[in-house]
Write an enzyme that holds these catalytic residues in place. Structure first.
Site, PDB file in Angstrom:
ATOM      1  N   GLU A  61       0.818  -1.214   0.000  1.00  0.00           N
ATOM      2  CA  GLU A  61       0.000   0.000   0.000  1.00  0.00           C
ATOM      3  C   GLU A  61       0.851   1.263   0.000  1.00  0.00           C
ATOM      4  OE1 GLU A  61      -3.695   0.652  -0.012  1.00  0.00           O
ATOM      5  OE2 GLU A  61      -2.468   2.364  -0.574  1.00  0.00           O
ATOM      6  N   LYS A  98       5.679   5.403  -9.477  1.00  0.00           N
ATOM      7  CA  LYS A  98       4.398   5.328  -8.772  1.00  0.00           C
ATOM      8  C   LYS A  98       3.240   5.248  -9.769  1.00  0.00           C
ATOM      9  CE  LYS A  98       5.916   7.753  -4.604  1.00  0.00           C
ATOM     10  NZ  LYS A  98       6.099   9.088  -4.024  1.00  0.00           N
TER      11      LYS A  98
END
Ligand code: ASP
Ligand code: MG
Length: 806
Positions: A589, A666
């Site tokens: 996460e 990302k």
């Protein structure tokens, strides 16, 4: 009246016999009415058997006999064993001359052990002014005369016992020899090995005793063997039926013939530890507890035989042939399993009989093998059987799932219809882990999660401290015990199977040892650690090379390290395949937006069939701070950048942030969540560093920050009114195609827009979907920093723990 039975170990020289005397004294002082039944002392019966063997083979036995006598006399002055010793002398001499002995003679020899024992204790008690009476059970228990394993004739024996106890009652403590009896011709017989338990329960039955107390050297019956399962608990109370089930697994105190006389008269049996006075032991009564008890028992040295053949279907008598052939060789079979296809039958025999069993079957089925009706007869020697007693199939999925999750796949399993018992055959090398996993699942409220942490820098270190701080609370609230069994940096590691403490850092420094990932697996295996999680808080590509190995050895993975998800798409898929194959999880996460619940949200949306059409946002906390501040304030770009550097918002070399690769990674991670197969090279990255400043040392770059001012001042001034600069990642295009468009760029947006209003070093993510239309789902907040990242990793650990706990 209570019957007290003492076993051989309780009566051994030294502490043993002294303790027994004290227990008896104590009871007598309290005015309790007791009868004592004794076994032979120490390993007397085995010794006598050995000497007898030697004598019969004409080997010299005299030395051993002398040692035996010496042991019996020890330093008990005044005890007279002349009669018993001379009987033994004569018997052995005769056997030695004859070169053989009968069962009758053997019973005469062995019986001396119990006589010596009872005689000695009687004398010691008498010396202590206790009114003890040596009682030779041969005058009481009359049997059918089968030497070595005689059956009592109840009516006769009962009359004798009652008559004797009418004569010697009141304050007299009858000290009765266990194990031995006589036939109607007055010849000595024995009740079979461990027979003194039987004697005790017969007396209890005949005398309708209040309780039978069996003194052993263990505290009672356990949920599992405490030597194998450290968390095993003593069972306080169980029923005879349950106890009977245990008897099949070697608990000789609970042998069916021993407990039947007790059940008949409803006499409780208490198993006590001679050497631990205060312990209440285990009480066995006829009352059935509501919940039922469970216990694990183990057959360690067994082998699995498998007979396989396509020609067996529907054929009558195949099984009969197997068991007849084995029975001929006196090979007993425990677990049997045969499927409806009758293609094969698997069963368990004692390990030392395995080879013989195999060859017996090969002979029996020789013709069938030739006809190819029978294929192979195989043997697997290194297996063990775990039996979960008190387990039926209604809740069996729990221990079974736990085993699978911990990479123990049983070879065979079997349940009984009566008595509730599920047995599993496992590899011997996995026995220990399997037992602890099952035990944990069935008996322990808390589950242990065993964690290895790699990388203990800012994020890793903070995480360890966070875990240590909340472990107690979590155990209380969620019944999960978080145990950090390893902490490592790129070179060194410390192990602690019980879990590291607050001093972990000094331990790594001072006691850390060089390691490879194999050492970690080995440690976990050797210490039978279940529910394993490996956490990667490094930024290392090299370490991701360990992922597949860790998964294959039963580790779930959590990482704040982004690398594994941004290497080639092939590796990405390979990793997922490995996870699937080993039924392991990988959570990350914090890869994007630190602790913000971003990846989980995207996963859920995607999984639920929601069409994600675009994801856009400020992905980098450091660059967020840089452009938010620069847009807002009338300051030089270099000044704001220097400030960000000084506050630790950037990497030591700020070019690692400014080059845009981190944002690119990302963005790629999010794209891959949507099943897009983009590569890192597909990301269009606007590098914020002017070309002439990209090479060279960090130090020299840091001196030349001013050179950035002109570039960014110009960009700032060329904006439309009320616009601000933002460095964003943008995933767009037809996201149903194989690949999406991934842009990382500096944009100018209206101040009042979602992106425009971001403050400080916050991150923001806009998720556009078909159902939500133009209104994106917005997730915003602190998207960087050690504390929030560590929290995010911790969150992943708890997610995994929750799954393990189900
Ligand atoms: N002494 C005998 C044996 O060892 C009987 C007993 O201990 O129960 O088998
Ligand atoms: Mg014994």
């Amino acid at each position: 009246m209570k019957i007290l039975k003492f076993g051989g170990k309780s009566l051994a020289n030294g502490k043993g016999i002294r303790t027994v005397v004290r227990i008896i004294e104590d009871k007598v002082e309290k005015g309790e009415k007791i009868t004592v039944v004794l076994s032979a002392r120490g390993s007397t019966t085995d010794e006598l058997e050995e000497i007898l063997e030697k004598a019969s083979k004409n080997e010299s036995y005299l030395e051993q006999l002398e040692a035996f006598k010496k042991y019996q006399l020890s330093d008990f002055v005044g005890v007279d064993f002349n009669q018993e010793f001379s009987i033994l002398d004569k018997l052995f001499e005769g056997v030695s001359l004859l070169g053989d002995y009968s069962k009758r003679i053997k019973d005469q020899v062995l019986s001396q052990g119990e006589i010596l024992s009872a005689k000695l204790l009687t004398q010691i008690l008498n010396e202590k002014n206790i009114n003890a009476n040596f009682t030779d059970s041969r005058t009481l228990i009359i049997t059918d005369g089968q030497f070595g394993d005689a059956q009592p004739l109840d009516k006769l024996s009962k009359e004798n016992v009652i008559h004797h106890f009418q004569k010697y009652n009141g304050a007299t403590v009858n000290v009765v020899t266990g194990f031995i009896a006589s036939n109607t011709k007055n010849e000595t017989t024995t009740l079979g090995r461990n027979g003194s338990n039987y004697t005790a329960s017969l007396l209890a039955n005949y005398l309708e005793a209040e309780e039978l107390q069996n003194f052993t050297h263990v505290d009672g019956i356990y949920t599992a063997n405490p030597d194998l399962v450290p968390n095993a608990k003593k069972i306080e109370k169980l029923s005879f039926t349950e106890a009977n089930e245990l008897a099949y697994f070697g608990a000789n105190i609970l042998h069916a013939k021993t407990i039947i006389p007790l059940i008949e008269k409803d006499i409780p049996l208490r198993i006590l530890n001679t050497f631990d006075h205060k312990n209440e032991g285990t009480l066995i009564t006829s009352a059935v507890s509501e919940k039922g008890i469970k216990s694990l028992s183990v057959l360690e040295d067994v082998a699995l035989i498998n007979l396989e053949g396509r020609g067996l279907l529907g054929k009558a008598g195949v099984d009969a042939r197997i068991f007849r052939a084995l029975a001929h060789k006196n090979i007993s079979v425990s677990i049997i399993s045969q499927g409806s296809s009758e293609r094969g039958i698997g069963f368990v025999v004692e390990a030392d009989k395995a080879k013989e069993a195999k060859s017996v079957l090969e002979k029996e089925f020789e013709a069938d093998v030739q006809k190819r009706d029978v294929g192979t007869i195989s043997m697997e020697r290194n297996v063990s059987v775990i039996s979960i007693i008190g387990q039926d199939l209604s809740t069996f999925h729990k221990p079974y799932n736990a085993l699978i999750k911990n990479q123990v796949t049983p070879l065979l399993f079997n349940n009984t219809l009566t008595g509730k018992n599920v047995s599993l055959v496992v590899q011997k090398s996995q026995l220990h882990r399997a037992l602890n996993v099952i035990h944990g699942e069935i008996f322990e409220i808390s589950k242990k999660i065993n964690i290895a942490i790699f990388g203990h820098g800012l994020v890793g270190g903070t995480l360890i401290d966070q875990i240590l701080k909340s472990a107690k609370q979590i155990e209380k609230r969620k019944n999960i015990k978080l145990n950090i069994f390893a902490v490592a940096n790129s070179k060194k590691i410390v192990f602690d199977k019980k879990g590291v403490g607050l001093d972990w850092k000094t331990k790594v420094e001072k006691q850390g040892v060089l390691y490879s990932i194999e050492d970690v697996v080995k440690f976990a295996d050797e210490n039978h650690l279940e529910n394993r999680i490996a956490i990667d808080n490094t930024a290392s590509q090299e370490f991701t090379g360990n992922y597949l190995g860790l998964i294959a050895h039963g580790f779930d993975l959590v990482s704040s390290n982004k690398v594994a998800n941004t290497l080639s798409f092939d590796f990405y898929k390979q990793l997922r395949a490995g996870l699937e194959e080993n039924q392991k999880q990988y959570l990350y996460e914090t890869n994007v937006g630190a602790g913000l619940p971003l990846i989980d949200t995207i996963k859920l949306l995607h999984l639920s069939g929601e069409n994600i059409t675009r994801i856009k946002g400020v992905f980098s906390g450091s660059l967020s701070y840089l452009f938010n501040t620069f847009s807002e304030e009338e300051r030089l770009f270099s000044e704001v950048l220097q400030e960000a550097i000084d506050m630790g918002y950037t990497e030591p070399d700020p070019r690692e942030d400014l080059c845009g690769n981190d944002v690119g990674r990302k963005l790629l991670i999010l794209a891959r969540e949507l099943d897009l197969s983009n590569e890192l090279t597909d990301v269009n990255i606007h590098n914020l560093i002017p070309e002439n400043l990209r090479e060279g040392e960090a130090a020299s770059f840091l001196e030349r920050l001013k050179e950035l001012d002109a570039v960014y001042q110009k960009i700032k001034e060329e904006q439309k009114p009320d616009h601000v600069l933002r460095y964003i990642g943008d995933l767009w295009g037809d996201l149903f195609q194989e690949k999406g468009n991934l842009d990382v760029k500096l944009v100018s947006v209206p101040q009042g827009s979602a992106l425009g209003q971001v403050k400080g070093s916050d991150s923001i993510f806009e998720i556009y979907t078909e159902s939500y239309g133009d209104q994106p789902i917005v997730i915003q907040g602190a998207g960087a920093g050690a504390a929030v990242t560590a929290r995010g990793v911790f969150g992943d650990v708890l997610r995994l723990a929750d799954k393990i706990n189900k």
